[in-house]
Design an enzyme around this catalytic site. Structure first.
Site, short mmCIF file in Angstrom:
data_model
loop_
_atom_site.label_atom_id
_atom_site.label_comp_id
_atom_site.label_asym_id
_atom_site.label_seq_id
_atom_site.Cartn_x
_atom_site.Cartn_y
_atom_site.Cartn_z
N ASN A 5 0.87 -1.18 0.00
CA ASN A 5 0.00 0.00 0.00
C ASN A 5 0.91 1.23 0.00
O ASN A 5 1.53 1.55 1.01
CB ASN A 5 -0.88 -0.04 1.26
CG ASN A 5 -1.70 1.22 1.44
OD1 ASN A 5 -1.80 2.05 0.54
ND2 ASN A 5 -2.30 1.36 2.61
N TRP A 6 0.99 1.88 -1.15
CA TRP A 6 1.93 3.01 -1.28
C TRP A 6 1.39 4.28 -0.63
O TRP A 6 2.10 5.28 -0.52
CB TRP A 6 2.24 3.27 -2.75
CG TRP A 6 3.01 2.19 -3.43
CD1 TRP A 6 3.43 1.00 -2.88
CD2 TRP A 6 3.47 2.18 -4.79
NE1 TRP A 6 4.12 0.26 -3.82
CE2 TRP A 6 4.15 0.96 -5.00
CE3 TRP A 6 3.35 3.07 -5.86
CZ2 TRP A 6 4.73 0.63 -6.23
CZ3 TRP A 6 3.93 2.74 -7.08
CH2 TRP A 6 4.61 1.53 -7.26
N LYS A 7 0.14 4.28 -0.23
CA LYS A 7 -0.48 5.47 0.39
C LYS A 7 -0.25 6.71 -0.49
O LYS A 7 -0.16 6.58 -1.69
CB LYS A 7 0.05 5.63 1.82
CG LYS A 7 -0.10 4.33 2.63
CD LYS A 7 0.16 4.49 4.09
CE LYS A 7 -0.04 3.13 4.77
NZ LYS A 7 0.13 3.18 6.21
N HIS A 34 -9.24 0.86 5.15
CA HIS A 34 -7.95 1.12 5.80
C HIS A 34 -8.16 2.08 6.99
O HIS A 34 -8.97 3.00 6.91
CB HIS A 34 -6.96 1.70 4.80
CG HIS A 34 -5.57 1.73 5.36
ND1 HIS A 34 -5.14 2.70 6.22
CD2 HIS A 34 -4.54 0.85 5.22
CE1 HIS A 34 -3.89 2.43 6.58
NE2 HIS A 34 -3.50 1.31 5.98
N GLU A 89 -6.57 4.51 8.00
CA GLU A 89 -6.39 5.94 7.70
C GLU A 89 -7.65 6.51 7.03
O GLU A 89 -8.00 7.67 7.24
CB GLU A 89 -5.14 6.13 6.82
CG GLU A 89 -3.88 5.94 7.65
CD GLU A 89 -2.69 5.35 6.90
OE1 GLU A 89 -2.67 5.41 5.66
OE2 GLU A 89 -1.79 4.82 7.57
N GLU A 104 -5.12 -5.15 10.68
CA GLU A 104 -4.10 -4.14 10.87
C GLU A 104 -4.31 -3.41 12.20
O GLU A 104 -5.09 -2.45 12.25
CB GLU A 104 -4.13 -3.13 9.72
CG GLU A 104 -3.87 -3.75 8.38
CD GLU A 104 -3.32 -2.73 7.39
OE1 GLU A 104 -2.22 -2.92 6.91
OE2 GLU A 104 -4.01 -1.72 7.15
N GLY A 147 2.75 2.11 10.79
CA GLY A 147 3.68 3.23 10.61
C GLY A 147 4.38 3.63 11.90
O GLY A 147 5.04 4.67 11.95
N SER A 177 3.75 -2.24 10.34
CA SER A 177 5.21 -2.29 10.51
C SER A 177 5.80 -3.66 10.17
O SER A 177 6.75 -4.11 10.81
CB SER A 177 5.60 -1.86 11.93
OG SER A 177 5.19 -0.52 12.16
N GLY A 235 2.99 -1.19 4.26
CA GLY A 235 3.02 0.24 3.97
C GLY A 235 4.44 0.70 3.69
O GLY A 235 4.96 0.57 2.58
N GLY A 236 5.11 1.23 4.71
CA GLY A 236 6.44 1.81 4.56
C GLY A 236 7.43 0.95 3.79
O GLY A 236 8.11 1.43 2.88
P1 PGA Z 1 3.07 0.15 7.64
O1 PGA Z 1 1.61 0.34 7.05
O2 PGA Z 1 3.61 -1.12 7.05
O3 PGA Z 1 3.84 1.36 7.20
O4 PGA Z 1 2.93 0.06 9.14
C1 PGA Z 1 0.75 -0.75 6.89
C2 PGA Z 1 -0.56 -0.29 6.30
O5 PGA Z 1 -1.02 0.81 6.65
O6 PGA Z 1 -1.15 -0.99 5.47
#
Ligand code: PGA
Length: 252
Positions: A9-11, A97, A99, A169, A175, A215, A236-237
Site C-alpha cells: 500500500n503506497w499510500k 484502511h 487511515e 491491521e 507506521g 510495521s 506500507g512503509g
Molecule cells: P506500515 O503500514 O507497514 O507502514 O505500518 C501498513 C498499512 O497501513 O497498510
C-alpha cells in the site's frame, strides 16, 4: 481460494516518475526471484494507477486501488467509481484502511456499501480492520475486530468471500515501527477465522486469506508469515523500497 498474498500500500507517496520506477523494479525483482505461490499486489495513488497497471501488465504483479466510491457515477466531487477503476484494468480495491476510517470518517455502514459496490462490479476486495491502542490496552481488541467484520461484511452471502481478502491491521502498529508479535498476530487471525466460521462455516473460513499489516518488514515478515493463520501481509512503509518489498514477498 486461500492464497499467500503480499500487497504493498503506497499510500500518498510517489509521483508519476517514482511510481513507474518502483513498479518496474518490483516487477523485475518478482521475475528475477521467480516468485511462485505468492500473489503480489501494489497499490499506487489513483492518478498513477493506469500507468502502473500498464507498466506491470506483462508481469505477475497485480495493481489495486487504495479506495473507491460506492456509486457508479454522479455528483461526488473528487471521487472515483468502481467502473472507472475497471475501465483502466484495476480489479482489486483496498477498503476500510484505518487511515480512511480515522482521517476521512469512513464507518462500517459506508464500508458495507463500498464492499457491495466492489462485488457488484466483480472486483476483489482487501478489507482492512483493526483495533486502536486503547482497545488493546483494555482487552477489547477481539470485540472491536468482530464488530468491524460483522458490520461491514456479514450481510453478504458465503459466495462473496471468494472475492474478499481480510487484512488485520492493529492501528497501533501502523507506521509506528511497533509490530504485533507473531503470537499476537496468530491469536487474532485465529479469532478472525473462528468469527467467519461461526457465521459461514469452516469451509469458507478455511478458504479466506487473512493478511497482517502494521510495521511488517524484511526482519519480521518470516516469523509472522510462519504462523498458521497468517496468509501474508499488507505492507506500507517497506513497500516503498523494491528490495525490502521483495524480501517480504519471498519471506514465506
Ligand atoms: P506500515 O503500514 O507497514 O507502514 O505500518 C501498513 C498499512 O497501513 O497498510
Amino acid at each position: 481460494m486461500r492464497k499467500n498474498i503480499v500487497a504493498g500500500n503506497w499510500k500518498m507517496n510517489n509521483d508519476l516518475a517514482a511510481s513507474k520506477k518502483l513498479a518496474n523494479q518490483v516487477a523485475k525483482l518478482v521475475k528475477k526471484n521467480k516468485v511462485k505461490g505468492t500473489k503480489v499486489i501494489i497499490a499506487p495513488t489513483f492518478v498513477n494507477l493506469e500507468r502502473v497497471a500498464k507498466a506491470t501488465k506483462k508481469s505477475k504483479v497485480k495493481v489495486a486501488a487504495q479506495n473507491m466510491h460506492f456509486a457508479e457515477s454522479g455528483a461526488f466531487t473528487g471521487e472515483i467509481s468502481p467502473k472507472m477503476l475497471k475501465s483502466i484494468g484495476v480489479k482489486t480495491v483496498i477498503l476500510g484502511h484505518s487511515e480512511r476510517r480515522e482521517y476521512f470518517g469512513e464507518d462500517d455502514a459506508l464500508l458495507a456499501k463500498k464492499v457491495d459496490a466492489a462485488l457488484e462490479n466483480k472486483m476483489d476486495v482487501i478489507f482492512c480492520f483493526g483495533e486502536v491502542l486503547e482497545d488493546r490496552k483494555s482487552g477489547k481488541q477481539e470485540h472491536v475486530v468482530e464488530s468491524q467484520i460483522k458490520n461491514a461484511l456479514f450481510h453478504l452471502e458465503a459466495k462473496a468471500f471468494d472475492s474478499i481478502v481480510l487484512a488485520y491491521e492493529p492501528v497501533w502498529a501502523i507506521g509506528t515501527g511497533e509490530t504485533a508479535s507473531p503470537e499476537q498476530a496468530q491469536d487474532m487471525h485465529a479469532f478472525i477465522r473462528k468469527t467467519v466460521a461461526n457465521k459461514y462455516g469452516d469451509e469458507v473460513a478455511n478458504e479466506v486469506s487473512i493478511l497482517y499489516g502494521g510495521s511488517c518488514k524484511p526482519g519480521n515478515a518470516q516469523e509472522i508469515f510462519s504462523k498458521p493463520d497468517v496468509d501474508g501481509g499488507l505492507i506500507g512503509g517497506a513497500a516503498l523500497n523494491a528490495e525490502d518489498f521483495l524480501a517480504i514477498v519471498t519471506a514465506f
